[in-house]
Design an enzyme around this catalytic site. Structure first.
Site, short mmCIF file in Angstrom:
data_model
loop_
_atom_site.label_atom_id
_atom_site.label_comp_id
_atom_site.label_asym_id
_atom_site.label_seq_id
_atom_site.Cartn_x
_atom_site.Cartn_y
_atom_site.Cartn_z
N LYS A 1 0.84 -1.20 0.00
CA LYS A 1 0.00 0.00 0.00
C LYS A 1 0.88 1.25 0.00
O LYS A 1 1.42 1.65 1.04
CB LYS A 1 -0.93 0.04 1.23
CG LYS A 1 -1.95 1.17 1.10
CD LYS A 1 -2.46 1.68 2.42
CE LYS A 1 -1.52 2.59 3.12
NZ LYS A 1 -1.24 3.88 2.46
N GLU B 1 9.60 0.33 11.12
CA GLU B 1 10.72 1.25 10.92
C GLU B 1 10.14 2.65 11.07
O GLU B 1 9.35 3.08 10.23
CB GLU B 1 11.32 1.06 9.52
CG GLU B 1 11.90 -0.32 9.33
CD GLU B 1 12.28 -0.62 7.89
OE1 GLU B 1 13.01 -1.57 7.67
OE2 GLU B 1 11.83 0.09 6.99
N GLU C 1 10.40 15.04 15.93
CA GLU C 1 10.83 14.92 14.54
C GLU C 1 10.13 16.01 13.71
O GLU C 1 8.90 16.02 13.62
CB GLU C 1 10.47 13.54 14.01
CG GLU C 1 11.02 13.29 12.64
CD GLU C 1 10.65 11.90 12.12
OE1 GLU C 1 9.49 11.49 12.28
OE2 GLU C 1 11.53 11.24 11.53
N CYS D 1 14.46 9.74 7.54
CA CYS D 1 14.30 9.31 8.94
C CYS D 1 15.58 9.37 9.76
O CYS D 1 15.56 9.69 10.94
CB CYS D 1 13.73 7.90 8.97
SG CYS D 1 14.71 6.75 7.99
#
Ligand code: NAD
Length: 457
Positions: A181, A255, A390, A291
């Site tokens: 997806k 992750e 973040e 990331c």
């Protein structure tokens, strides 16, 4: 079906099938704010069809389910070859949709999946999938490595091709089948990938692709006929997926996000002519939308001003512009929502008392597109939101430390632990500091994907 324009089907069971619903996903260019085109929005019924196709392929003893590791490895290498043929289209599609500078897309998105496919194909050939071991109490034991089954693979928009490959490359080597997806922000590249899958002669149903939003992802995660979930994305989504998988006792790989430290040791050589490219790659790659980036710059107090000046100089020197220009180093944020988020953090940083050393606004010369100036904050306390959360944009915080112990303590004072880097002229000193940082992987004077993997490619 190779161009990044309107699509009307999904790739399910080896063919391009009409969707069950009538909803559409429209992708807006982050470079121009104009619509690029649209694709069908997946529904639960489309996921049902994709999962059923993946299950048939998995259990088909005359097809994928019966293939040897060698046969799978050859198919993976053919897929890598087909992706090579489409590398230019893939890079272009990714860059047009998410604002990744085209040079980065060409180096990573259009290359990494092939490296991974060839690497894991090699492992599949070497691995003893069946082994007979002598039993300790007599007799013998047949030990088999079996694929887990049908995998629901959910990827984010920032590296849509490479992150999908991190899931399907090892999974195909093992014999799994996939329902992938993609994120609604990056859908067109998935059609180019589907083309490559079909051309490579991967049996029907081994890889199925249904783009859609988070509800569709949630449906896939909890689907009764999925054996494993592989997810890359934000920590908040990962947490809710982990809860669902915990309840279902379903294996899951997560992750998630990062807020890594880039520790500048007191003997680091910060000459940008020598290390500018490495510093950029470790802290600002893909417009800060990566990331593992070291977005907390830890600077020894004795060199604090020099470090701030160096990073401010780097930020000010970067070429900001359309992602599709080959010389662009910083493209736009992927979505207007993402730019809002980045700008809200810049406001928070100022509100908390940090000082802007470079950037902080929108580039004046660019009146279209979701651009943010590369921004450097000085006088940042590690407790500020800009140092703890973040941001996912080109925003770095420079934090002062006193001595190695303090640097390590600050690096470890984070909810995240994904990557990081240490900058020094003394490699052994760098390794000694790196060993004390509790994080997934660290680089010394750079942060690069696993080099053995690259050299084997
Ligand atoms: P996101 O979590 O919002 O979405 C990621 C994907 O998950 C999308 O396909 C989305 O539709 C889907 N999704 C969201 N909520 C879901 C749910 N509850 N159930 C099932 N599917 C769901 O993340 P994003 O904004 O698209 O991507 C950026 C994030 O990804 C950042 O946090 C970044 O650090 C992280 N990321 C991590 C890695 C890594 O390898 N650790 C790599 C790249 C990006």
């Amino acid at each position: 079906m190779t161009s990044a324009t309107d699509q009307n089907t999904f790739f399910i069971g080896g063919e391009y099938r009409k969707p069950e619903g009538s909803g559409r996903i429209t992708v807006i260019s982050p470079n121009t704010e104009q619509a690029l085109g649209s694709v069908p929005d997946g529904t639960d019924a489309d996921i049902d069809a994709a999962v059923a196709a993946a299950r048939r392929a998995f259990t088909d003893a005359d097809g994928w389910g019966g293939w040897t590791a060698d046969q799978r490895a050859s198919a993976m290498e053919r897929l890598a070859d087909e992706l090579d043929k489409r590398a230019g289209d893939l890079a272009q599609a990714v860059s047009a949709q998410n604002g990744m500078p085209i040079a980065v897309a060409q180096q990573l998105e259009a290359v990494f999946p092939q490296l991974l496919l060839r690497y894991y194909a090699g492992l599949a050939r070497e691995h003893a999938f069946e082994e007979t071991r002598p039993g300790v109490l007599g007799g013998s034991t047949l030990v088999t490595s079996s694929p887990v089954g049908v995998v629901g693979a959910i990827v984010p928009w920032n590296f849509p091709q490479a992150l999908a490959a991190f899931k399907y490359a090892p999974g195909l080597a093992a014999g799994c089948t996939f329902v992938l997806k993609p994120s609604p922000e990056t859908v067109f590249d998935a059609y180019i990938f589907a083309d490559a899958v079909a051309a490579a002669g991967i049996p029907e149903g081994v890889i199925n692709i249904v783009p859609g939003g988070r509800e569709l992802g949630a449906y896939l995660v909890s689907h009764p006929d999925i054996d494993k979930v592989a997810f890359t994305g934000s920590s908040s989504a990962g947490r809710s997926i982990a809860e669902v998988c915990g309840r279902l006792l379903r294996p899951v790989t997560l992750e998630l996000g990062g807020k890594s430290a880039a520790i500048i040791l007191d003997d680091a050589d910060l000459d940008l002519a020598k290390v500018g490219e490495q510093i950029f790659g470790a802290t600002l790659l893909n417009n800060g939308q990566t990331c593992f980036l070291g977005t907390r710059i830890l600077a020894p107090r004795s060199r604090y001003d020099e470090v701030v000046e160096t990073f401010a100089g780097l930020a000010g020197s970067l070429q900001v512009g359309s992602a599709l220009e080959p010389t662009t180093q910083i493209g736009p944020m992927a979505t207007s929502r993402q730019r809002d988020r980045v700008e809200s953090y810049i406001a928070k940083g100022k509100g908390d008392g940090a000082k802007i050393a470079a950037g902080g606004g929108r580039p004046q010369a660019l009146d279209q597109g979701w651009f943010v100036e590369p921004t450097i904050f000085a006088d940042v306390d590690n407790n500020y939101a800009i140092a703890q959360e973040e941001i996912f944009g080109p925003v770095l915080s420079v934090i002062a430390y006193d001595g190695d112990d303090d640097a390590v303590a600050i690096a470890n004072a984070s909810d995240y632990g994904l990557g990081g880097s240490v900058w020094t002229s003394d490699h052994d000193h760098g390794v000694a500091v790196a060993r004390r940082v509790v994080t997934g992987s660290l680089g010394i004077n750079a942060y690069l994907p696993d080099p053995p993997l690259l050299s084997e490619g």
